[in-house]
Design an enzyme around this catalytic site. Structure first.
Site, PDB file in Angstrom:
ATOM      1  N   GLU A 128       7.037 -39.886  38.242  1.00 26.03           N
ATOM      2  CA  GLU A 128       8.024 -40.983  38.598  1.00 26.03           C
ATOM      3  C   GLU A 128       7.592 -42.385  37.667  1.00 26.03           C
ATOM      4  O   GLU A 128       6.279 -42.225  37.233  1.00 26.03           O
ATOM      5  CB  GLU A 128       8.209 -41.612  40.002  1.00 26.03           C
ATOM      6  CG  GLU A 128       8.827 -40.633  41.037  1.00 26.03           C
ATOM      7  CD  GLU A 128       9.056 -40.978  42.352  1.00 26.03           C
ATOM      8  OE1 GLU A 128       9.453 -40.093  43.125  1.00 26.03           O
ATOM      9  OE2 GLU A 128       8.443 -42.088  42.585  1.00 26.03           O
ATOM     10  N   ALA A 131       4.222 -42.924  39.476  1.00 19.63           N
ATOM     11  CA  ALA A 131       3.590 -41.952  40.103  1.00 19.63           C
ATOM     12  C   ALA A 131       3.567 -40.616  39.236  1.00 19.63           C
ATOM     13  O   ALA A 131       4.475 -40.183  38.681  1.00 19.63           O
ATOM     14  CB  ALA A 131       4.139 -41.301  41.397  1.00 19.63           C
ATOM     15  N   PHE A 157      10.090 -38.463  32.474  1.00 21.90           N
ATOM     16  CA  PHE A 157       9.541 -37.499  31.852  1.00 21.90           C
ATOM     17  C   PHE A 157       9.643 -36.106  32.081  1.00 21.90           C
ATOM     18  O   PHE A 157       9.069 -35.111  32.256  1.00 21.90           O
ATOM     19  CB  PHE A 157       7.772 -37.792  31.952  1.00 21.90           C
ATOM     20  CG  PHE A 157       7.392 -39.196  31.787  1.00 21.90           C
ATOM     21  CD1 PHE A 157       7.741 -39.950  30.537  1.00 21.90           C
ATOM     22  CD2 PHE A 157       6.387 -39.728  32.444  1.00 21.90           C
ATOM     23  CE1 PHE A 157       7.339 -41.064  30.381  1.00 21.90           C
ATOM     24  CE2 PHE A 157       5.920 -40.810  32.452  1.00 21.90           C
ATOM     25  CZ  PHE A 157       6.528 -41.608  31.282  1.00 21.90           C
ATOM     26  N   HIS A 180       1.298 -35.474  52.365  1.00 22.60           N
ATOM     27  CA  HIS A 180       1.324 -34.390  53.256  1.00 22.60           C
ATOM     28  C   HIS A 180       2.895 -34.413  53.641  1.00 22.60           C
ATOM     29  O   HIS A 180       3.052 -33.598  54.755  1.00 22.60           O
ATOM     30  CB  HIS A 180       0.537 -34.318  54.281  1.00 22.60           C
ATOM     31  CG  HIS A 180      -0.899 -33.988  53.612  1.00 22.60           C
ATOM     32  ND1 HIS A 180      -1.336 -32.830  52.890  1.00 22.60           N
ATOM     33  CD2 HIS A 180      -2.028 -34.801  53.409  1.00 22.60           C
ATOM     34  CE1 HIS A 180      -2.523 -32.966  52.574  1.00 22.60           C
ATOM     35  NE2 HIS A 180      -3.080 -34.292  52.568  1.00 22.60           N
ATOM     36  N   GLU A 243       1.037 -23.072  36.163  1.00 21.61           N
ATOM     37  CA  GLU A 243       1.657 -24.069  35.136  1.00 21.61           C
ATOM     38  C   GLU A 243       0.493 -24.424  34.267  1.00 21.61           C
ATOM     39  O   GLU A 243       0.788 -24.384  33.063  1.00 21.61           O
ATOM     40  CB  GLU A 243       1.913 -25.405  35.996  1.00 21.61           C
ATOM     41  CG  GLU A 243       2.223 -26.281  34.897  1.00 21.61           C
ATOM     42  CD  GLU A 243       2.702 -27.811  35.540  1.00 21.61           C
ATOM     43  OE1 GLU A 243       3.021 -28.662  34.882  1.00 21.61           O
ATOM     44  OE2 GLU A 243       2.807 -27.614  36.882  1.00 21.61           O
ATOM     45  N   ARG A 244      -0.676 -24.502  34.634  1.00 20.73           N
ATOM     46  CA  ARG A 244      -2.050 -24.832  33.666  1.00 20.73           C
ATOM     47  C   ARG A 244      -2.386 -23.752  32.907  1.00 20.73           C
ATOM     48  O   ARG A 244      -2.794 -24.091  31.652  1.00 20.73           O
ATOM     49  CB  ARG A 244      -3.293 -25.484  34.621  1.00 20.73           C
ATOM     50  CG  ARG A 244      -2.804 -26.891  35.360  1.00 20.73           C
ATOM     51  CD  ARG A 244      -3.800 -27.150  36.319  1.00 20.73           C
ATOM     52  NE  ARG A 244      -3.193 -28.737  36.919  1.00 20.73           N
ATOM     53  CZ  ARG A 244      -3.682 -29.406  37.956  1.00 20.73           C
ATOM     54  NH1 ARG A 244      -4.281 -28.329  38.846  1.00 20.73           N
ATOM     55  NH2 ARG A 244      -3.172 -30.435  38.322  1.00 20.73           N
ATOM     56  N   GLN A 280     -19.543 -27.452   1.123  1.00 21.33           N
ATOM     57  CA  GLN A 280     -20.144 -26.735   2.542  1.00 21.33           C
ATOM     58  C   GLN A 280     -19.780 -27.597   3.536  1.00 21.33           C
ATOM     59  O   GLN A 280     -19.603 -27.014   4.823  1.00 21.33           O
ATOM     60  CB  GLN A 280     -21.613 -27.145   2.279  1.00 21.33           C
ATOM     61  CG  GLN A 280     -22.617 -26.744   3.419  1.00 21.33           C
ATOM     62  CD  GLN A 280     -24.201 -27.071   2.969  1.00 21.33           C
ATOM     63  OE1 GLN A 280     -24.394 -28.102   3.271  1.00 21.33           O
ATOM     64  NE2 GLN A 280     -24.669 -26.087   2.981  1.00 21.33           N
ATOM     65  N   GLY A 340      -5.812 -33.746   3.882  1.00 25.55           N
ATOM     66  CA  GLY A 340      -5.540 -35.222   3.076  1.00 25.55           C
ATOM     67  C   GLY A 340      -4.218 -35.715   3.271  1.00 25.55           C
ATOM     68  O   GLY A 340      -3.599 -35.641   4.421  1.00 25.55           O
ATOM     69  N   GLU A 368      -8.607 -35.867  32.657  1.00 24.30           N
ATOM     70  CA  GLU A 368      -9.454 -36.498  33.836  1.00 24.30           C
ATOM     71  C   GLU A 368      -9.458 -35.784  35.117  1.00 24.30           C
ATOM     72  O   GLU A 368     -10.345 -35.854  36.014  1.00 24.30           O
ATOM     73  CB  GLU A 368      -9.230 -37.969  33.707  1.00 24.30           C
ATOM     74  CG  GLU A 368      -9.783 -38.710  32.436  1.00 24.30           C
ATOM     75  CD  GLU A 368      -8.817 -38.562  31.208  1.00 24.30           C
ATOM     76  OE1 GLU A 368      -9.240 -38.719  30.074  1.00 24.30           O
ATOM     77  OE2 GLU A 368      -7.691 -37.960  31.335  1.00 24.30           O
TER      78      GLU A 368
END
Length: 380
Positions: A128, A131, A157, A180, A243-244, A280, A340, A368
């Site tokens: 949201e 949230a 989203f 909950h 999902e992850r 290198q 480049g 995070e």
């Protein structure tokens, strides 16, 4: 590196996916990116090709294969083709378990055939404006009144949001209980009070359908409740590892693709009379990236195997999600540098991969949040 994850059935399915992408998606993806979403018909074509509902029972038109390796192959081929607009991964990997494991027999008969045929596009609405990762902050409410719930609130989203015919909405049914007191309620396209907002303009994933959703006294039949009322938090937590894992599959596939393109460029591009890969610094950088991508692939394959065996832990899912997505952004950034000026041109695949990669460390739980989960697992 030799892979030991896939078998012949997966190789055959990969060939099917690759043919489908090359024929039905690649020629049109640039136009879809300009439009901001894919053509709706691609979903029905995917359903007809057997790419949707891979682990849905055959009686509903699904593949009947509870093998996440098939899901992984499809995601890998979408990434290989550069068709980031296709929301099949969310449909198959994220929404599917809610509709197969939490539904009643009547709900399965009502929703799953269209899910598998592509006639029903799905989405899940958690985020949201105020949230995201903090589910306790969800403000969308669902108040029971007789044989209906009345929904009020806003989601943002939402992947597949504009095309979605069926949306799993996370809403508060017991506001005094915080996270909950959440429930999962299915809202169908024609429901009065349900509307779409603007088509969201993103940095990358331009063809990916991402929308705002609004619920204004949206009356939904009580029969559209998924599972048990006020158990939404536990239902969401139970499905987040899958999902992850799906996000990690996309991350590793993208890192491998970007590296492959860059190695070819480093062999061909000349500077000061020799290929840039012969210097290198560049050679060492590519060696480091190749090593890290190989390590990521190895851990990912382990996690897919653990998931198939029913053993993938919440902590390991968090580890594979944050590590692989951070690696994806690192590989994309370093490879743009190696290209480049060409790497900064929007039509170049590496530039597009760089733009598309950035969101990977955000959705599905930020890096995070993943580290918080792992830290708590360490008893900290």
């Amino acid at each position: 590196m030799e892979q030991h994850l896939y078998e012949q059935i997966h190789a055959d399915f990969r060939a099917l996916c690759r043919t489908f992408m090359d024929r039905e998606a690649v020629p049109y993806h640039a136009d879809w990116a300009k439009a901001g979403l894919v053509d709706r018909e691609i979903w029905r074509k995917a359903g007809a090709a057997g790419l949707l509902g891979l682990d849905v029972d055959e009686e509903y038109g699904g593949g009947g294969q509870r093998d996440f390796r098939l899901n992984a192959v499809l995601v890998e081929e979408i990434i290989r083709a550069g068709c980031s607009g296709l929301g099949f991964g969310l449909h198959n990997d994220i929404v599917a378990p809610y509709l197969t494991d939490l539904t009643t027999a009547e709900q399965r008969k009502r929703w799953l055939p269209g899910f598998c045929s592509g006639d029903v596009v799905t989405a899940i609405a958690m985020s949201e404006p105020g949230a995201g990762s903090d589910l306790a902050g969800v403000r969308t409410s669902a108040v029971r009144g007789g044989d209906s719930y009345v929904l009020n609130g806003q989601k943002t989203f939402i992947t597949n949001g504009e095309h979605a015919d069926l949306v799993i909405v996370v809403a508060k049914t017991a506001p005094d209980q915080g996270a909950h007191g959440l429930s999962l309620i299915v809202v169908e396209r024609a429901t009065p009070g349900f509307s779409r907002g603007r088509r969201l303009e993103k940095v990358g994933l331009k063809a990916n359908d991402t929308a705002e959703l609004f619920f204004d006294d949206c009356r939904v039949p009580a029969d559209n409740l998924l599972g048990v009322e006020n158990h939404g938090f536990y239902q969401l937590m139970g499905n987040l590892p899958r999902e992850r894992l799906s996000i990690a599959v996309a991350a590793v596939a993208a890192a491998e693709k970007i590296l492959e393109l860059t190695l070819a460029y480093a062999r061909e591009r000349q500077a000061f009379g020799r290929p840039i890969g012969a210097f290198q610094h560049n050679r060492f950088l590519l060696a480091e990236l190749d090593t890290e991508v190989t390590i990521a692939r190895t851990f990912l394959n382990h996690c897919v195997t653990e998931f198939n065996a029913g053993r993938l832990s919440v902590t390991d899912a968090a580890k594979v999600k944050w590590w692989t997505t951070e690696l994806q952004t690192k590989v994309a950034d370093r490879c743009v540098q190696l290209h480049g000026g060409y790497g900064y041109m929007s039509e170049h695949p590496v530039a597009q991969a760089w733009l598309d990669s950035r969101v990977q460390t955000i959705y599905g739980g930020t890096t995070e949040i993943m580290k918080e989960i792992i830290g708590r697992g360490l008893g900290l």
